[in-house]
Design a protein around this motif. Structure first.
Motif: not given
Length: 135
Positions: A38-65
């Protein structure tokens, strides 16, 4: 569609709490994906805003975190939208059962059964910290 009997047998043995955990986990991930889209953002934008790596956010977004409340509130703060919503009740709406306490024995008004008062209740109501056992 052909179903694997062993897999179906294992699915039937899954406890309700595990089913709910998986369902809620996917609901949270779906909500985060929805807000990002809705905000036109991607996981990498979320990672940057949270100070996390893209791979960590990707793991979170698998649905089992297993998200913590702290992590969820950080994500909500960064995205500016709620992920989880709680139901709040007005104190006037909440009806509480009264506990009748007499000589360290309690009973619920709706029950005829009496039971020895557990230690934590004994301490709460009497202020005494030493265990006492009542027959």
């Amino acid at each position: 569609m052909l179903k694997n009997k062993r897999l179906e047998s294992r699915r039937k043995k899954i406890s309700k709490d595990v089913e709910l955990f998986v369902e809620r986990s996917f609901d949270i991930v779906d909500r985060i994906h929805f807000i990002l889209q809705k905000q036109g953002k991607e996981q990498k934008d979320l990672a940057k805003a949270l100070g996390k790596t893209e791979s960590e956010i990707s793991k979170w977004m698998t649905g089992t975190h297993n998200f913590t409340m702290k992590t969820l509130t950080k994500i909500e703060a960064v995205l500016g939208e709620p992920i989880l919503q709680t139901v709040k009740q007005d104190n006037a709406e909440v009806k509480q059962k009264k506990i009748e306490v007499t000589e360290s024995v309690f009973s619920m008004p709706s029950s005829e059964k009496r039971t020895s008062l557990p230690m934590q209740f004994h301490t709460l109501f009497t202020g005494e910290c030493e265990p006492r056992y009542y027959a």
